[in-house]
Design an enzyme around this catalytic site. Structure first.
Site, PDB file in Angstrom:
ATOM      1  N   CYS A 281       6.433  -0.439   7.275  1.00 57.38           N
ATOM      2  CA  CYS A 281       5.486   1.002   6.386  1.00 57.38           C
ATOM      3  C   CYS A 281       6.978   1.845   5.697  1.00 57.38           C
ATOM      4  CB  CYS A 281       5.277   2.306   7.415  1.00 57.38           C
ATOM      5  SG  CYS A 281       4.877   4.293   6.347  1.00 57.38           S
ATOM      6  N   LEU A 282       6.961   1.722   4.450  1.00 58.91           N
ATOM      7  CA  LEU A 282       8.322   2.408   3.436  1.00 58.91           C
ATOM      8  C   LEU A 282       8.258   3.405   3.974  1.00 58.91           C
ATOM      9  CD1 LEU A 282       6.213   1.219   0.027  1.00 58.91           C
ATOM     10  CD2 LEU A 282       8.226  -0.033   0.965  1.00 58.91           C
TER      11      LEU A 282
ATOM     12  N   GLN B 285       3.183   9.964   1.132  1.00 61.20           N
ATOM     13  CA  GLN B 285       4.529   9.455   1.568  1.00 61.20           C
ATOM     14  C   GLN B 285       5.553   9.803  -0.017  1.00 61.20           C
ATOM     15  OE1 GLN B 285       2.585   5.319   2.300  1.00 61.20           O
ATOM     16  NE2 GLN B 285       4.681   4.939   3.321  1.00 61.20           N
TER      17      GLN B 285
ATOM     18  N   HIS C 165      -2.079   7.426   7.053  1.00 60.14           N
ATOM     19  CA  HIS C 165      -1.438   7.824   6.095  1.00 60.14           C
ATOM     20  C   HIS C 165      -2.299   9.806   5.888  1.00 60.14           C
ATOM     21  CE1 HIS C 165       2.801   6.169   6.233  1.00 60.14           C
ATOM     22  NE2 HIS C 165       2.016   5.040   5.875  1.00 60.14           N
TER      23      HIS C 165
ATOM     24  N   HIS D 293      -3.850   1.559   8.105  1.00 55.54           N
ATOM     25  CA  HIS D 293      -2.760   1.794   8.119  1.00 55.54           C
ATOM     26  C   HIS D 293      -2.813   2.919   6.809  1.00 55.54           C
ATOM     27  CE1 HIS D 293       1.762   1.330   7.873  1.00 55.54           C
ATOM     28  NE2 HIS D 293       1.534   1.834   6.528  1.00 55.54           N
ATOM     29  N   GLU D 294      -2.820   2.522   5.230  1.00 57.19           N
ATOM     30  CA  GLU D 294      -3.118   3.774   4.522  1.00 57.19           C
ATOM     31  C   GLU D 294      -3.732   5.015   5.129  1.00 57.19           C
ATOM     32  OE1 GLU D 294      -0.581   3.530   2.669  1.00 57.19           O
ATOM     33  OE2 GLU D 294      -0.225   1.827   3.105  1.00 57.19           O
TER      34      GLU D 294
ATOM     35  N   GLY E  69       0.871  -1.174  -0.337  1.00 59.48           N
ATOM     36  CA  GLY E  69       0.315   0.479   0.070  1.00 59.48           C
ATOM     37  C   GLY E  69       1.071   1.297  -0.325  1.00 59.48           C
TER      38      GLY E  69
END
Ligand code: NI
Length: 184
Positions: free
Chosen positions: A98-99, A50, A144, A140-141, A45
């Site tokens: 997480c990236l 991000q 963000h 999670h996304e 995701g």
């Protein structure tokens, strides 16, 4: 085009992102770039903040998790202007990463189901309930685009213990194979 991933400490990761409409410039290209960036970094995701854009755009492709759940085989979706209207079901722990926070994984507790209203890549509205892994990834996304990171959702004690690691990450002390952008 692969875009650099903004790393923990970047102010944009803390902003509440804005809605967009179908006139947003080069939206198709942007969605393609987000998928490409996500695949390149082995993510499932990615949210627009991000890659440095404070807009309510999320891409998810959960098919790499097909082994855990066969229904994820075709789970590739775009969520625009998403709004979670309900979270319900049992609370479950799951190890998230997480990236934007490389090489750090922590157990996070979240509700197992969500109802979400959103527009897809054609700006067609949907109102759907997801559970299991999709509900986990969506939450999670979604965090963000609300300026929240998963490390905010661990226990206060755990967060304190993570402080040093997070500070090191924000200074670039990690090793990944994808393009990234450190906070100034
Ligand atoms: Ni993330």
């Amino acid at each position: 085009m692969i875009r650099p991933v903004y790393i923990y400490g970047s102010p944009i990761l803390r902003k509440v992102a804005q809605d967009i409409d179908s006139t947003f410039p080069d939206i198709k290209q942007l969605i393609d770039d987000m998928f490409e960036t996500m695949y390149h970094s082995d993510g499932i995701g990615l949210a627009a903040p991000q890659i440095g854009l404070s807009i309510r755009l999320i891409v998810i492709d959960a098919s790499p998790l097909e082994e855990d759940d066969p229904t994820l085989k075709d789970f590739k979706k775009v969520f625009i202007n998403a709004k979670i209207v309900e979270r319900f079901g049992d609370k479950k722990q799951y190890k998230e990463g997480c990236l934007s926070i490389p090489n750090l994984r922590e157990e996070v507790e979240r509700e197992e189901k969500v109802r979400i209203q959103y527009l897809d890549e054609h700006f067609t509205p949907h109102d759907e309930v997801f559970d299991g892994i999709p509900a986990r990834v969506i939450q999670h996304e979604y965090d963000h685009i609300e300026g929240i990171l998963f490390t905010d959702r661990v226990s206060a004690l755990r967060r304190k213990l993570l402080g040093g690691k997070l500070s090191a990450i924000s200074k670039g002390k990690f090793d990944v194979d994808y393009k990234f952008k450190l906070p100034k």
